[in-house]
Design a protein around this motif. Structure first.
Motif, PDB file in Angstrom:
ATOM      1  N   UNK A 402      -5.534  -3.427 -60.984  1.00 26.45           N
ATOM      2  CA  UNK A 402      -6.144  -2.110 -61.191  1.00 26.45           C
ATOM      3  C   UNK A 402      -5.135  -1.003 -60.940  1.00 26.45           C
ATOM      4  N   UNK A 403      -4.302  -1.216 -59.931  1.00 27.35           N
ATOM      5  CA  UNK A 403      -3.275  -0.210 -59.638  1.00 27.35           C
ATOM      6  C   UNK A 403      -2.334  -0.065 -60.824  1.00 27.35           C
ATOM      7  N   UNK A 454       4.681   2.918 -56.869  1.00 27.48           N
ATOM      8  CA  UNK A 454       5.646   1.965 -56.328  1.00 27.48           C
ATOM      9  C   UNK A 454       5.279   0.538 -56.732  1.00 27.48           C
ATOM     10  N   UNK A 455       3.989   0.232 -56.730  1.00 28.12           N
ATOM     11  CA  UNK A 455       3.538  -1.101 -57.142  1.00 28.12           C
ATOM     12  C   UNK A 455       3.867  -1.350 -58.612  1.00 28.12           C
ATOM     13  N   UNK A 456       3.731  -0.296 -59.386  1.00 26.33           N
ATOM     14  CA  UNK A 456       4.043  -0.402 -60.808  1.00 26.33           C
ATOM     15  C   UNK A 456       5.520  -0.774 -60.986  1.00 26.33           C
ATOM     16  N   UNK A 747      -0.929 -15.309 -47.096  1.00 25.00           N
ATOM     17  CA  UNK A 747      -0.810 -13.873 -47.365  1.00 25.00           C
ATOM     18  C   UNK A 747       0.606 -13.451 -47.042  1.00 25.00           C
ATOM     19  N   UNK A 748       0.949 -12.324 -47.486  1.00 30.44           N
ATOM     20  CA  UNK A 748       2.154 -11.706 -46.947  1.00 30.44           C
ATOM     21  C   UNK A 748       3.330 -11.671 -47.890  1.00 30.44           C
ATOM     22  N   UNK A 749       3.428 -12.636 -48.799  1.00 33.04           N
ATOM     23  CA  UNK A 749       4.643 -12.666 -49.597  1.00 33.04           C
ATOM     24  C   UNK A 749       4.510 -11.852 -50.874  1.00 33.04           C
ATOM     25  N   UNK A 750       3.289 -11.441 -51.177  1.00 28.31           N
ATOM     26  CA  UNK A 750       3.079 -10.768 -52.441  1.00 28.31           C
ATOM     27  C   UNK A 750       2.794  -9.283 -52.193  1.00 28.31           C
ATOM     28  N   UNK A 751       3.426  -8.448 -52.959  1.00 28.17           N
ATOM     29  CA  UNK A 751       3.110  -7.028 -52.869  1.00 28.17           C
ATOM     30  C   UNK A 751       1.790  -6.759 -53.571  1.00 28.17           C
TER      31      UNK A 751
END
Lengths: 840, 197
Positions: A402-403, A454-456, A747-751
């Motif tokens: 969604x982001x 930033x995610x993009x 969890x944790x390794x993926x942005x």
């Protein structure tokens, strides 16, 4: 065009003779000759005349100082001629119909009839004018001596000029019998009537009108012949403009009532071209700008906002449906009437903000439903453990998608308006500024814009750019840069970018170091050095770490100590200051003061650490190395013995190479020392590893519950999250089809998009940081200025921080209060306006 | 060089002062007492010398005359008000505990101090509003800036109790901004956005 002749030129003066004394009879004789010659000229019989004889007659008269008499006689002659010969003809052409039309009543006569009678009238007028010009040219020739000597000496207008005035007064201004009208009124009305027919689509005789207009351009209000007093300008043009104004007022009202904005634009455009052509072919170019102004006022300005607001065809619909032609026309029209383009600017800005807010709203709504769902699942589904992890993953993945979609939507909107701006608006700078501001407005209204942008970028640098050409990659980076430019809270963006970059680098997720660097140099250009130094530092660390890893490997090989069971070490040495430690995970292993709770490393690992440390510090004395167990991973070779009495796979010994997180390795090594069938309790594992409970539970879930790398057994053998009291043992009957296994990380390794709580943490950290930044800026300003009024101080602080973020006034006030309390500042007593002073 | 608590109290009684109201702060300001119940010798002598009162009767008379002026002479009241903060906080502290500050405000803003009331017939009792507001919304201590700015605010409200002098762009401390919002809401000038309790 014919203009007055006989003016100018050199003067030829005869010698003055004393003998000249006029006598009347002699004058009459000469005048008779002239008069009959003039009659011949006017009746077009001039070919029989002797120029010399006639010239001599006028010469003699003037020589005998009777030029004034001659001048008057010629005038009289002309007046008589107009009265007896010319005017009657013209009068005969003025039918009662024409008079009626002029008076405003046109009923009962068809357009065609009107055109016919009108044309006849114009033709008659034209002929009379052309005859007049011809005869007057010849008259001027024969009276040349009078013009040169008498008129010049007595400052009289040339006979040509005077006769033009006579035409004006005796023909055009001749009053019609039985009414107040003069010929000119009829002329105007006929011409205007014809133009109006043409506007309605009829074909008219432009040439004949044009001839009459020529005439009006050649005639003046007075014999001085001022350019601004052409009859065309003083009499015809105002009537034409008035009639046009009426016409377009009506036309616009009709369009407003019966048509849509698109038709209106096209019609207006057509009318503008039409009128421009008309000034070239039918009337005079002198009117070109004035008539354009009339259309602009009546057709464009007067009802602009109503047309713009039209449902289905107004500006909203034009933008929605990419009606480029309409928009181009609209831009042209508005540019004509308003150099600030305010109405268009406003309409565009509104559309951008509307459409942008819609994008924001859609995402916000999606987000909320997902987050809520995920949270509930997480809490309620202890028993349904199996479904929990993947579900959480998908919720997070969905949010991240969604982001990305939000960014894509924003970019699409931007593309749409950019295209429109290029195609339709002539790349207008005023409009660009307005568009930029509107984009910035709605983007910054969206609280998560920094994170999403930033995610993009993260998404693209992680693989989105895979297989793309350089140009395509450039386009992606361009987009990212554009968005970045809009973001107000650059500090928030930096925070997220660092966090995401850290993950990319440490987990080897970055697709191309080269593209990463390109992105950073773009940000450097856009925001400045201060912003990117830490990011560059992170890259430096990564390169340095590669060198360290290979250097250390060579170092070990050179030791030649091959007996030892060698552990191959790949290391990342991260400079504390560069990396966003607080957002890289491991929060559960951090004490309140931020220091790490070290995990208890197995002996083998400790030896390795010591050996590396010695190697590292050899050339870098005084540095402190902290080992972060929550980062990194380890490849472990495990062998599972054949199980007696079993068939198939279990009857053979099985070797697997398992990749587990560092904590996983620490846990698994404990099981090396266990006897067959022996188990370790949760608490034992915790006390022997010092891994925080939350991390430990998660890791044991991976190793003892998740089937993929279930190398441990758990008692009770449920799918529940491991907890104190559970017992774990070596799972001798583990099987897997793959030799190499990667233990799944929960969890944790993926942005991904931050959850609400995480988000709040980030905001709090950012606010805290902002508070410090504001403090620094206030102190710096006050140190330089010593005393400064409250409003000035605040303006300056906002100005200095503009490139980084928009400080909140409340926060600034609190900082000032705190600085007063800490005695950096004081309030100046008795100042007119609130003022602060710096306390050194 | 310093007086004891009992000594100070006895001295104030000798001056004929009521220790329960603003009266006590007047001599404390004159002698620049570092503490409520502690007078320092140097500043005591210096203070009385400046006003020319070297005997107890003279001092008593002087204090009595100052008391009459206290609610009229704003410069005097401001000096007294400001010193009240200095001598009532603990020497090594920078701020007053809220409960103490509330007591002192009440003492100072009632006769013989300057009553903080406005409107014909004293319709607005600002002291009450202020104390009520702080009790509800303020949890921190009271620092010098807040103490002094409260006085500035008091002066402004005495001139204009419609609060039109206040602007959110002004330099008032946050607590004053919040108080203004509180008062405006009470007066029904603001939409009720806060919780009503």
């Amino acid at each position: 065009m014919i203009s007055g002749r006989g003016r100018g030129g050199g003067k030829i003066r005869p010698p003055r003779r004393g003998m000249i004394g006029g006598d009347a009879s002699d004058f009459e004789t000469q005048w008779d000759i002239l008069c009959s010659a003039l009659r011949e000229i006017h009746t077009k019989n001039a070919s029989t005349l002797s120029f010399e004889q006639i010239y001599r007659a006028s010469y003699k008269i003037v020589l005998k100082k009777q030029g004034d008499k001659l001048y008057d006689r010629v005038k009289e002659f002309e007046e008589q001629w107009f009265g007896t010969t010319v005017m009657p003809k013209i009068r005969s052409l003025i039918t009662p119909n024409l008079v009626n039309i002029t008076l405003g009543g046109v009923t009962g006569v068809t357009a065609n009839e009107r055109r016919m009678t009108g044309e006849e009238f114009l033709k008659g007028l034209k002929v009379s004018w052309e005859d007049h010009i011809t005869t007057m040219n010849m008259t001027t020739d024969v009276l040349m001596y009078m013009d040169r000597v008498y008129c010049t000496d007595n400052r009289k207008a040339s006979i040509f000029t005077t006769s033009m005035g006579l035409y004006r007064d005796h023909i055009l201004r001749s009053q019609l019998t039985g009414s107040d009208l003069i010929t000119f009124d009829i002329l105007n009305s006929v011409v205007l009537d014809m133009i109006s027919m043409e506007r309605d689509g009829d074909v008219i005789n432009k040439a004949i009108i044009r001839s009459c207009i020529y005439m009006l351009e050649g005639l003046y209000e007075s014999d001085e012949e001022n350019e601004s007093e052409k009859l065309y300008i003083t009499t015809f043009e105002p009537a034409f403009l008035n009639a046009s104004r009426e016409f377009y007022k009506k036309e616009c009202a009709t369009l407003l009532r019966d048509s849509d904005a698109s038709t209106w634009l096209r019609q207006t455009k057509r009318r503008l071209t039409e009128e421009e052509t008309r000034t070239q072919t039918t009337i005079s170019m002198l009117t070109s700008q004035k008539i354009a102004k009339v259309i602009e006022a009546e057709m464009i300005s007067s009802h602009l906002s109503e047309f713009l607001a039209m449902e289905g065809s107004g500006i909203k619909a034009m933008i929605e449906n990419d009606r480029y032609e309409d928009l181009t026309l609209l831009y042209q029209m508005i540019t004509r009437v308003d150099s600030t383009k305010e109405p268009l600017k406003k309409a565009l800005a509104e559309r951008v903000v509307d459409l942008g807010s819609e994008i924001n709203k859609t995402i916000t709504n999606t987000d909320f439903s997902n987050v809520a769902g995920a949270a509930e699942d997480g809490e309620a589904a202890e028993s349904a453990d199996k479904s929990k992890a993947p579900k959480q993953q998908t919720a997070a993945a969905k949010q991240t998608a969604a982001a990305i979609r939000w960014v894509d939507d924003v970019l699409n909107l931007k593309d749409k308006f950019d295209k429109m701006w290029k195609k339709c608006m002539n790349e207008d700078l005023v409009l660009q500024t307005a568009l930029t501001k509107s984009f910035s407005d709605f983007i910054n209204q969206f609280p998560r814009c920094s994170e999403y942008v930033s995610l993009f970028i993260d998404n693209n640098l992680k693989g989105g750019i895979k297989g793309k050409t350089e140009t395509e990659i450039d386009a992606v980076l361009d987009k990212a840069t554009t968005l970045l430019r809009y973001i107000q809270d650059k500090d928030m963006f930096e925070r997220y970018y660092k966090k995401h970059l850290a993950r990319r680098l440490l987990h080897g997720k970055s697709e191309s170091a080269d593209v990463e660097r390109q992105m950073i140099s773009r940000m450097k250009l856009e925001i400045g050095n201060a912003f990117t130094t830490k990011l560059e530092g992170m890259f430096k660390d990564m390169t340095m770490s590669e060198d360290l890893t290979s250097g250390y490997r060579t170092h070990i090989q050179n030791l030649g100590d091959l007996d030892r069971k060698q552990i191959d070490l790949g290391i990342n040495v991260l400079t504390m200051n560069y990396w966003p430690m607080e957002s890289m995970g491991g929060s559960s292993s951090r004490r309140d003061d931020g220091t790490q709770i070290p995990c208890t490393w197995p002996n083998e690992i400790q030896l390795l650490q010591e050996s590396f440390k010695a190697f590292y510090l050899k050339e870098r004395n005084g540095r402190k190395l902290t080992w972060l167990g929550f980062l990194g991973s380890a490849d472990m070779r495990c062998s599972f013995p054949k199980i007696p009495g079993k068939e198939g796979v279990l009857s053979r010994e099985r070797r697997h190479e398992i990749n587990v997180p560092t904590y996983g390795m620490v846990i698994l090594l404990l099981f090396n020392d266990l006897e067959v069938g022996e188990t370790l309790s949760f608490e034992e594992i915790q006390s022997r590893t010092n891994i925080p409970n939350a991390d430990l539970a998660r890791m044991l879930h991976t190793l003892a519950v998740n089937p993929k790398a279930k190398v441990l057994t758990k008692d009770p053998a449920t799918r529940e999250m491991p907890k104190p009291g559970d017992k774990f043992g070596f799972n001798a009957s583990f099987t897997s089809k793959a030799v190499k296994i990667k233990a799944p990380v929960m969890l944790g390794a993926v942005n991904r998009v931050e959850g609400e709580e995480e988000r709040k943490d980030t905001e709090d950290r950012n606010d805290e940081h902002r508070g410090n930044v504001i403090d620094t800026v206030i102190v710096r300003i006050m140190k330089a200025r010593k005393t400064l009024a409250h409003t000035h101080l605040f303006t300056e602080v906002i100005g200095q921080l503009a490139t980084r973020f928009k400080p909140d006034v409340g926060m600034m006030k609190r900082r000032v209060e705190s600085l007063i309390e800490r005695e950096y500042l004081e309030r100046v007593e008795g100042a007119d306006v609130s003022t602060y002073a710096y306390l050194a | 060089d310093k007086t004891s608590v009992n000594g100070t109290m006895r001295y104030f009684q000798d001056l004929g002062l009521n220790l329960e109201n603003a009266e006590i702060f007047v001599p404390l300001e004159i002698v620049q007492a570092p503490q409520l119940a502690e007078l320092s010798k140097d500043s005591f002598i210096e203070g009385w010398k400046t006003v020319g009162a070297d005997t107890i009767p003279k001092q008593k008379a002087y204090v009595a005359s100052q008391l009459k002026q206290l609610s009229v002479d704003m410069a005097l009241f401001k000096r007294v008000y400001r010193h009240a903060f200095v001598c009532s906080k603990e020497p090594n502290q920078k701020a007053l505990p809220l409960e103490n500050a509330l007591v002192y405000w009440e003492m100072l803003f009632t006769s013989p101090g300057k009553p903080w009331v406005t409107g014909s017939g004293s319709t607005t009792n600002w002291t009450n509003l202020w104390i009520e507001f702080l009790k509800k919304k303020w949890t921190k201590t009271v620092n010098k800036d807040m103490w002094n700015q409260t006085f500035e605010f008091f002066q402004k409200t005495m001139q204009d109790d419609t609060l039109s002098f206040w602007s959110e762009d002004g330099a008032w401390p946050g607590v004053i901004d919040d108080f203004v919002a509180y008062v405006k809401q009470k007066r029904g000038e603001l939409p009720d956005t806060m919780e009503t309790d």
